[in-house]
Write an enzyme that holds these catalytic residues in place. Structure first.
Site, short mmCIF file in Angstrom:
data_model
loop_
_atom_site.label_atom_id
_atom_site.label_comp_id
_atom_site.label_asym_id
_atom_site.label_seq_id
_atom_site.Cartn_x
_atom_site.Cartn_y
_atom_site.Cartn_z
N GLU A 39 20.77 46.97 110.86
CA GLU A 39 21.74 45.90 110.68
C GLU A 39 22.56 46.17 109.41
OE1 GLU A 39 22.73 43.80 112.58
OE2 GLU A 39 23.71 42.22 111.40
N TYR A 40 21.90 46.62 108.38
CA TYR A 40 22.61 46.96 107.14
C TYR A 40 23.66 48.03 107.42
CZ TYR A 40 23.50 48.38 102.34
OH TYR A 40 24.12 48.67 101.16
N ASP A 41 23.25 49.06 108.14
CA ASP A 41 24.18 50.14 108.46
C ASP A 41 25.37 49.62 109.26
OD1 ASP A 41 22.56 51.88 107.15
OD2 ASP A 41 21.55 52.64 108.95
N SER A 86 17.02 58.83 69.59
CA SER A 86 15.77 59.28 70.21
C SER A 86 14.62 58.51 69.55
CB SER A 86 15.60 60.78 70.06
OG SER A 86 15.72 61.12 68.72
N LEU A 87 13.41 58.82 69.97
CA LEU A 87 12.25 58.09 69.47
C LEU A 87 11.34 59.03 68.71
CD1 LEU A 87 11.38 56.13 72.74
CD2 LEU A 87 12.09 55.09 70.58
N GLU A 117 6.57 48.92 76.44
CA GLU A 117 7.16 49.37 77.71
C GLU A 117 6.61 50.74 78.08
OE1 GLU A 117 11.39 49.70 77.01
OE2 GLU A 117 11.28 48.00 75.61
N LYS A 119 7.08 54.59 78.94
CA LYS A 119 8.12 55.57 78.64
C LYS A 119 8.37 56.38 79.90
CE LYS A 119 9.59 58.91 75.18
NZ LYS A 119 10.14 59.91 76.07
N ASP A 121 9.60 59.08 82.48
CA ASP A 121 9.81 60.52 82.36
C ASP A 121 10.96 60.93 83.29
OD1 ASP A 121 9.48 63.04 81.51
OD2 ASP A 121 7.56 63.40 82.49
N ARG A 140 23.11 61.43 78.18
CA ARG A 140 22.85 61.27 76.75
C ARG A 140 23.60 62.32 75.93
NH1 ARG A 140 19.28 63.13 73.03
NH2 ARG A 140 18.63 61.66 71.43
N GLU A 177 16.74 54.88 82.12
CA GLU A 177 16.30 56.20 82.55
C GLU A 177 16.53 56.34 84.05
OE1 GLU A 177 15.22 57.87 79.96
OE2 GLU A 177 13.82 59.43 80.61
N TYR A 229 16.18 50.00 79.98
CA TYR A 229 15.27 49.76 78.84
C TYR A 229 15.99 49.32 77.57
CZ TYR A 229 16.36 54.66 77.61
OH TYR A 229 16.99 55.83 77.32
N LYS A 294 8.39 48.66 70.50
CA LYS A 294 9.58 48.33 69.72
C LYS A 294 9.34 46.99 69.03
CE LYS A 294 12.28 50.48 73.42
NZ LYS A 294 13.11 50.23 74.61
N LYS A 318 2.75 59.00 72.98
CA LYS A 318 2.79 59.89 74.14
C LYS A 318 1.41 60.07 74.76
CE LYS A 318 5.92 62.77 74.58
NZ LYS A 318 7.16 63.04 75.27
N CYS A 410 -17.71 87.29 102.50
CA CYS A 410 -18.05 86.15 101.65
C CYS A 410 -18.64 86.61 100.32
CB CYS A 410 -19.04 85.23 102.37
SG CYS A 410 -19.66 83.90 101.31
N CYS A 413 -22.56 85.29 100.36
CA CYS A 413 -23.59 85.77 101.29
C CYS A 413 -23.20 87.05 102.02
CB CYS A 413 -23.94 84.69 102.31
SG CYS A 413 -22.63 84.41 103.52
N CYS A 428 -15.95 81.38 105.34
CA CYS A 428 -17.13 82.23 105.48
C CYS A 428 -17.81 81.82 106.79
CB CYS A 428 -18.07 82.01 104.30
SG CYS A 428 -19.77 82.45 104.64
N CYS A 434 -25.43 80.93 104.32
CA CYS A 434 -24.71 81.13 103.05
C CYS A 434 -25.22 80.12 102.02
CB CYS A 434 -23.21 80.96 103.28
SG CYS A 434 -22.25 81.09 101.76
S1 IVH Z 1 14.25 53.40 73.88
C1 IVH Z 1 16.38 53.26 70.26
N1 IVH Z 1 12.62 52.95 75.87
O1 IVH Z 1 12.87 58.49 75.84
C2 IVH Z 1 15.41 53.80 71.20
N2 IVH Z 1 13.52 55.12 75.63
O2 IVH Z 1 13.01 59.96 72.94
C3 IVH Z 1 16.03 54.55 72.28
N3 IVH Z 1 12.82 56.70 77.37
O3 IVH Z 1 16.03 59.71 75.64
C4 IVH Z 1 15.18 54.80 73.43
N4 IVH Z 1 11.58 55.28 78.50
O4 IVH Z 1 15.68 58.30 77.67
C5 IVH Z 1 13.38 53.85 75.24
N5 IVH Z 1 11.20 52.39 77.63
C6 IVH Z 1 11.96 53.28 76.99
C7 IVH Z 1 12.08 54.62 77.44
C8 IVH Z 1 12.87 55.50 76.73
C9 IVH Z 1 12.04 56.52 78.45
C10 IVH Z 1 13.47 57.97 76.97
C11 IVH Z 1 14.92 57.81 76.62
C12 IVH Z 1 15.15 58.65 75.41
C13 IVH Z 1 13.81 59.19 75.06
C14 IVH Z 1 13.57 58.90 73.59
#
Ligand code: IVH
Length: 703
Positions: A39-41, A86-87, A117, A119, A121, A140, A177, A229, A294, A318, A410, A413, A428, A434
């Site tokens: 239906e969506y389609d 970055s973190l 939260e 993190k 990947d 980024r 992300e 995030y 945070k 991590k 084997c 044995c 085997c 065996c």
């Molecule tokens: S906060 C000011 N929250 O991790 C802080 N980053 O090394 C900015 N990432 O490149 C990032 N999950 O893409 C934040 N819950 C989360 C995250 C997150 C994944 C990634 C983000 C960033 C890297 C930070």
């Protein structure tokens, strides 16, 4: 076109766009579909038709604008309105405590609340919305400048093209992300392989690679998702001060955020959260590589500020890396219970998944060939959660590498190795001759879901086999005369031997289904053992049917030598193949098992030793749920999956582990993942916990 028609068409286009956007959000963000796919389609095609007839009606946030555009030459560089930071990483709780201590210094040492939260990947994305409308999406890049990948981002199904709000900010950058769910990753790789393309090593690479496609039509075919995030610059809007509340605002605007976001108190709260997420990690459909903490309160964040390119108010704790690279030094072949030969990689020890790994499975010869791995190569090793470490991929070819070869006989044995055409596994042929197969058969026999002999675990069995105390399952019941020898063994004593002998004695009273399972017939797992027990009621009946199966197979062969379908019809009507789940392959394996005199000897010796089971009520008195197949997934509040399964079975239901067209119901608890998705795709009915409880109370409420 008259004005009247034009107004009608415009209204229809607006209505279609609105409905499609809502259905799509229900599906991709809320995980709660409100419309059938077909239906969506149909609605989408109707809108496409209108827009193609009246190009002036195309709006930038129309659901038709997610499909991708012709390939670009490259991506334009765009400055972020505020840098993408970055973190700082913490690799252990000590580093986490240091972070907390420094952050607390800003508030004179008092405890802080954190927004906790997962993190993700994946790969970071920055999206600009102006007056609620998505205008630009960028990678980024170096943190200050990224690449314009707006067309690609538009194809991400759970990303709002317009914020769900009547008074959106005049300008806002949303950060998050881009990820690819594990459940989608395998299917994507399979498709790429089938089309002769290169596959991706992991979901993160797949997400990043798909997002940076020059041809956004390709990106559109990749089931990417965006998890919000954070927020960059904002103008014309008063954001909540708490980061946790800001995330709720993202959700209200229509973004997917993690369901595991939580406000936690102090270092203890962070550590508890980290432990809980580490526990969950392996079961999550979206890969995470740690937790982010945070400082929740805005004033404290301002106080703390930044160092270099990372905020002082946030940290990533991590998880231990699940993948590492190392040298493949040698390959051994291990013999399993059914004789299957598993190639085991002997590795240069490497720290991965929190432990040092020096052995990892290579699965089978087909996998080795597919991954193109040789001895001497540098390989990627993976150890996720409690899963057995595996050699996942070739990382770099070793200079003096040599091919991995299947042994001619084997390694335990010396019996011949057989490799059935079309099967990946080599075996085997020694059977219980065996020693390796004997040992594995014993472990299986004594295991929890088989005869459940407490105190006779894998380690004891290996030692007892080595010392000549055990060779076949019946020997377990002849340990009593060796009592003295057992008491003398290292680490044993009077008490543990008494306990062991008592649990061996207790295990003699078993059930038919456990006994059938314990025999270790190939492909006969717990569910099938139970179905066989219920169907035949006794071991004699099963054995008789196994014999009849081989005879009938021959008769069918003579009656219809050239007509496979006719032979199948003759065979499936009755006997073994009348049991749910038993196809011709499994029926043959069962028949072969009972045709082997050595196996009959083992059974007779066990009965001789006193192993007994009560006769089973056969299927003929139908129970309320007989004939219904259930799959349980996710977690429930009031009972465990095992308990729920047992209670369903007590009502006559079959409980299996994978969803197929034959599944009648999927019971989906919290955090149900791919099984629930599959059920939805196949149109299998889904029950939640309350529906299950109602059903267990009164099976006649079956929907
Ligand atoms: S906060 C000011 N929250 O991790 C802080 N980053 O090394 C900015 N990432 O490149 C990032 N999950 O893409 C934040 N819950 C989360 C995250 C997150 C994944 C990634 C983000 C960033 C890297 C930070």
């Amino acid at each position: 076109m008259s004005n009247q028609t034009s107004a009608d068409i415009r209204a229809r286009a607006t209505e279609l766009a609105r409905a499609l956007t809502e259905h799509s959000r229900a599906y991709y963000v809320d995980d709660a579909p409100t419309i059938a796919d077909a239906e969506y389609d149909r609605l989408l095609r109707e809108l496409e038709q209108i827009e193609s007839d009246h190009p002036g009606l195309v709006t930038p946030d129309s659901p038709t604008q997610r499909v991708g555009a012709p390939p670009a030459d490259g991506f334009a560089a765009v400055d972020h309105a505020t840098p993408m930071l970055s973190l700082t990483n913490a690799f252990d709780n000590h580093e986490l405590a240091e972070f907390d201590r420094r952050a607390r210094a800003a508030v004179n040492g008092s405890a802080l609340a954190y927004c906790a939260e997962p993190k993700f990947d994946g790969t970071a994305l920055n999206i600009r919305y102006e007056n609620g409308l998505l205008v630009r999406a960028t990678t980024r890049g170096d943190g200050a400048t990224g690449e314009d990948i707006t067309l690609n981002a538009r194809t991400i199904r759970n990303l709002p093209l317009r914020l769900m709000s009547d008074n959106p900010p005049a300008f806002i950058e949303i950060r998050g992300e881009v990820v690819l769910a594990r459940s989608k990753f395998e299917a994507l790789n399979e498709r790429l392989r089938a089309e002769g393309h290169k596959t991706f090593v992991n979901p993160r690479n797949a997400a990043a690679g798909s997002l940076r496609q020059l041809d956004s039509k390709i990106t559109a075919t990749r089931p990417l998702a965006f998890m919000g995030y954070g927020i960059g610059r904002v103008e014309g809007f008063e954001l909540p001060d708490s980061l946790f509340d800001q995330l709720q605002q993202l959700a209200a605007w229509g973004f997917s955020i993690s369901e595991y976001v939580q406000r936690v108190e102090g270092l203890d709260g962070c550590i508890a959260y980290y432990n809980a997420m580490a526990e969950r990690r392996a079961g999550l459909d979206i890969e995470i590589d740690g937790c982010v903490f945070k400082v929740d309160d805005g004033a404290t964040r301002s106080e703390l500020g930044f160092v270099a390119r990372a905020p002082r108010w946030a940290i990533a704790r991590k998880f231990p890396a699940e993948e590492a690279t190392t040298i493949l030094n040698e390959v051994d072949f291990q013999v399993g219970r059914t004789g299957a030969l598993t190639p085991v990689a002997k590795l240069e020890p490497v720290f991965v998944g929190g432990v040092t790994v020096s052995n990892a499975t290579l699965h089978n010869m087909d996998e080795i060939e597919r991954k193109d791995i040789r001895i001497g190569d540098i390989v990627t090793v993976r150890r996720a959660g409690d899963v057995i470490p595996e050699v996942k991929a070739l990382y770099r070819r070793g200079e003096h590498s040599r091919p991995i070869e299947l042994p001619g006989s084997c390694p335990v044995c010396g019996s011949a190795i057989e490799r059935v055409q079309g099967e990946a596994v080599a075996r085997c042929t020694g059977g219980l001759v065996c020693a390796a197969q004997r040992r594995e058969a014993l472990k299986h026999f004594a295991s929890r879901r088989a005869l459940d002999i407490e105190g006779l675990g894998d380690r004891q069995i290996e030692a007892f086999v080595d010392e000549g105390l055990l060779a076949t399952p019946a020997d377990i019941f002849a340990l009593e005369p060796h009592r003295e020898a057992l008491v003398e063994r290292e680490g044993y004593g009077e008490k543990s031997v008494t306990n062991l002998l008592a649990s061996i004695e207790a295990s003699k009273q078993t059930t038919l289904e456990r006994f059938i399972f314990a025999l270790g017939i190939r492909e006969v797992g717990e569910t099938m053992a139970r179905d066989l027990a219920r169907h035949f009621g006794s071991l004699e009946a099963l054995q008789a049917e196994a014999g009849a199966y081989l005879r009938r197979q021959q008769e069918a062969h003579y009656a219809h030598p050239d007509n496979r379908a006719a032979r199948e019809r003759l065979m499936t009507a009755e006997g073994l193949q009348a049991v749910p789940g038993v196809g011709s392959r499994v029926a043959s394996l069962i028949a072969d098992f009972f045709a082997e005199p050595r196996n009959i000897q083992v059974i007779e010796a066990l009965v001789q030793a006193g192993v007994r089971w009560p006769t089973v009520d056969m299927d003929d008195a139908p129970q309320p749920l007989s004939g219904k197949t259930f799959v349980l997934t996710g977690s429930m509040e009031s009972l465990t999956r095992d308990d729920a399964g047992e209670r369903l079975e007590a009502l006559g239901a079959r409980v299996t582990s994978s969803v197929s067209r034959k599944t009648d119901y999927v019971v989906a608890g919290a955090r149900a993942g791919s099984k629930r998705e599959k059920a939805e795709k196949l149109g299998v009915s889904i029950l939640d916990e309350s529906a299950l409880l109602a059903l267990l109370n009164d099976p006649n409420t079956l929907p």
